[in-house]
Design a protein around this motif. Sequence first.
Motif, PDB file in Angstrom:
ATOM      1  N   LEU A  80      -0.819   6.801 -17.258  1.00 58.52           N
ATOM      2  CA  LEU A  80      -0.726   7.510 -18.217  1.00 58.52           C
ATOM      3  C   LEU A  80      -2.049   7.375 -19.205  1.00 58.52           C
ATOM      4  O   LEU A  80      -2.584   6.450 -19.469  1.00 58.52           O
ATOM      5  N   PHE A  81      -2.833   8.811 -19.109  1.00 56.59           N
ATOM      6  CA  PHE A  81      -3.974   8.707 -20.029  1.00 56.59           C
ATOM      7  C   PHE A  81      -3.880   8.922 -21.565  1.00 56.59           C
ATOM      8  O   PHE A  81      -3.123   9.958 -21.812  1.00 56.59           O
ATOM      9  N   ILE A  82      -4.338   8.001 -22.501  1.00 59.14           N
ATOM     10  CA  ILE A  82      -4.578   8.555 -23.553  1.00 59.14           C
ATOM     11  C   ILE A  82      -5.811   9.146 -24.116  1.00 59.14           C
ATOM     12  O   ILE A  82      -6.779   8.663 -23.772  1.00 59.14           O
ATOM     13  N   VAL A 116       0.507   2.289 -15.733  1.00 59.17           N
ATOM     14  CA  VAL A 116      -0.844   1.949 -16.163  1.00 59.17           C
ATOM     15  C   VAL A 116      -1.263   2.878 -17.157  1.00 59.17           C
ATOM     16  O   VAL A 116      -1.078   4.033 -17.220  1.00 59.17           O
ATOM     17  N   ILE A 117      -1.467   2.376 -18.247  1.00 57.92           N
ATOM     18  CA  ILE A 117      -1.807   3.039 -19.738  1.00 57.92           C
ATOM     19  C   ILE A 117      -3.246   2.950 -19.850  1.00 57.92           C
ATOM     20  O   ILE A 117      -3.821   1.826 -19.959  1.00 57.92           O
ATOM     21  N   VAL A 118      -3.950   4.381 -19.751  1.00 58.82           N
ATOM     22  CA  VAL A 118      -5.400   4.075 -19.960  1.00 58.82           C
ATOM     23  C   VAL A 118      -5.870   4.686 -20.996  1.00 58.82           C
ATOM     24  O   VAL A 118      -5.573   5.986 -21.535  1.00 58.82           O
ATOM     25  N   ASN A 119      -6.598   3.921 -21.755  1.00 60.36           N
ATOM     26  CA  ASN A 119      -7.319   4.144 -22.911  1.00 60.36           C
ATOM     27  C   ASN A 119      -8.685   5.438 -22.430  1.00 60.36           C
ATOM     28  O   ASN A 119      -9.730   4.516 -21.852  1.00 60.36           O
ATOM     29  N   LYS A 120      -8.537   6.451 -22.524  1.00 60.77           N
ATOM     30  CA  LYS A 120      -9.474   7.481 -22.160  1.00 60.77           C
ATOM     31  C   LYS A 120     -10.298   7.877 -23.507  1.00 60.77           C
ATOM     32  O   LYS A 120     -11.378   8.053 -23.451  1.00 60.77           O
ATOM     33  N   SER A 121      -9.680   7.814 -24.849  1.00 60.38           N
ATOM     34  CA  SER A 121     -10.376   7.981 -25.811  1.00 60.38           C
ATOM     35  C   SER A 121     -11.328   7.006 -26.159  1.00 60.38           C
ATOM     36  O   SER A 121     -11.181   5.749 -25.609  1.00 60.38           O
ATOM     37  N   THR A 122     -12.337   7.215 -26.751  1.00 57.43           N
ATOM     38  CA  THR A 122     -13.513   6.375 -27.332  1.00 57.43           C
ATOM     39  C   THR A 122     -12.666   5.532 -28.372  1.00 57.43           C
ATOM     40  O   THR A 122     -12.581   6.100 -29.465  1.00 57.43           O
ATOM     41  N   VAL A 123     -12.407   4.154 -28.287  1.00 58.17           N
ATOM     42  CA  VAL A 123     -11.733   3.410 -29.162  1.00 58.17           C
ATOM     43  C   VAL A 123     -12.389   2.207 -29.598  1.00 58.17           C
ATOM     44  O   VAL A 123     -13.403   1.420 -28.789  1.00 58.17           O
ATOM     45  N   PRO A 124     -12.352   1.555 -30.672  1.00 57.41           N
ATOM     46  CA  PRO A 124     -12.942   0.559 -31.088  1.00 57.41           C
ATOM     47  C   PRO A 124     -12.689  -0.727 -30.162  1.00 57.41           C
ATOM     48  O   PRO A 124     -11.728  -0.731 -29.728  1.00 57.41           O
TER      49      PRO A 124
END
Length: 447
Positions: A80-82, A116-124
């Motif tokens: 799962l891409f965010i 699998v939860i994927v942070n694709k966004s640019t996050v702090p």
Amino acid sequence: MRVCVIGTGYVGLVTGACLAYIGHDVICVDNNEEKVKLMKSGQSPIHEPGLPEILTESIRQGKIEFTTDIATGVKHGEVLFIAVGTPSLADGRSDMRYVEAVARSIGESLTDGYRVIVNKSTVPIGSGDWVRMIVLDGMAGQSNDQIEFDVVSNPEFLREGVAVYDTFNPDRIVVGSDSDRALQLMQELYTPIIDRSFAENKTLAPVPVVVTDLNSAEMIKYAANAFLATKISFVNEIANICDRVGADVKEVARGIGLDSRIGSKFLQAGIGWGGSCFGKDVSALIYTAADYGYSTEILKACVRVNELQRILVVEKLQQALKILKGKTIGLLGMTFKPDTDDMRDAPALTLIDQLSRLGARVKAYDPLVSQSGLRQGFSNVIVETDLERLADGCDAVVLVTDWQEFLAIDYAKMLRLMHHPVIIDARNFLDGKALKALGYQYIGIGR
């Protein structure tokens, strides 16, 4: 593999379409119904070369679907891409509302099995653990102990205008997690790209995969963009010295770029950087450092130099025309870079504001903006539909965006339509000698 991509902006849609194209089963989720209808019909809501073809073929193969229902996407996806936006707030922080809403919805929608939860966004930095917490909050009340998930940081390094190429030909793939199971799944997901099965040059060595922890993966993204932004600000500062001492920054950049420790990329002097990434990411890194009591002096200077570089173009116009009040200035290009319709933090917007404040009339022509409905949405500027209308009555023209088609303009014809033959090349993109031979007063940056 089954993939869900939540958010269909530049990153999400390109990621989803390209993963579908290499054979995965993808569902893209967006809360904008009109946008979803558009994508279902095979049309891209963004301008990105190569994307419409990838999208059409993936739909034809039945490999990609679009929905507004996040629960449907979460139920479908193993990965799962965010990929939602994280715009800057006024103080430089990243606005995490959209990431938080998606993470909570994922938690509420999780069913049996492993994800699998994927942070694709640019996050702090630190957002991986924070997303895990929000997902668990969303799961509160569920008694199902068969639900398992891990969070991965997988930052994107896509350049607008060549994002499809960059997806299939990356310099590296960065994956951050403390879970071997999650890392293995991500390796499987990217295998066709790692093996260069879809690369332009299939003979190259496999794509390097940087496997690291969550925090380091998040930091890699910020550090990369901060370094590139600093490199541009550096060469612009050198250009401003060149202007004063009589050197040519293009020759200087060529000379230092041949040093393998420096490299030639991002050494093009001009009006400075813009777009949705550099300013946002540098500001976020400055803010994060301040949270820990550290003052990032180089990064602050990088931002300040970039701000001044936009004003420099106005100063060059004042030097050439003296008083700008009552003058007409034409802008060649509006988007922050060529081959995109993105106007976020575009230098043209700063020029329009500054020139209007000084009493000038501003006209602009852009290959994409001028032909789209967007052209009605700008204040203090007349967006012309052709180059002749742009040049007519102008006291000066500023090249703001280095679109390739601007090299083929009939500048002799444009000159005859102008009041004054002044051209400011804010990208050092044009042939200054040829323009001078036509009778222009050609002014570059650091030349």
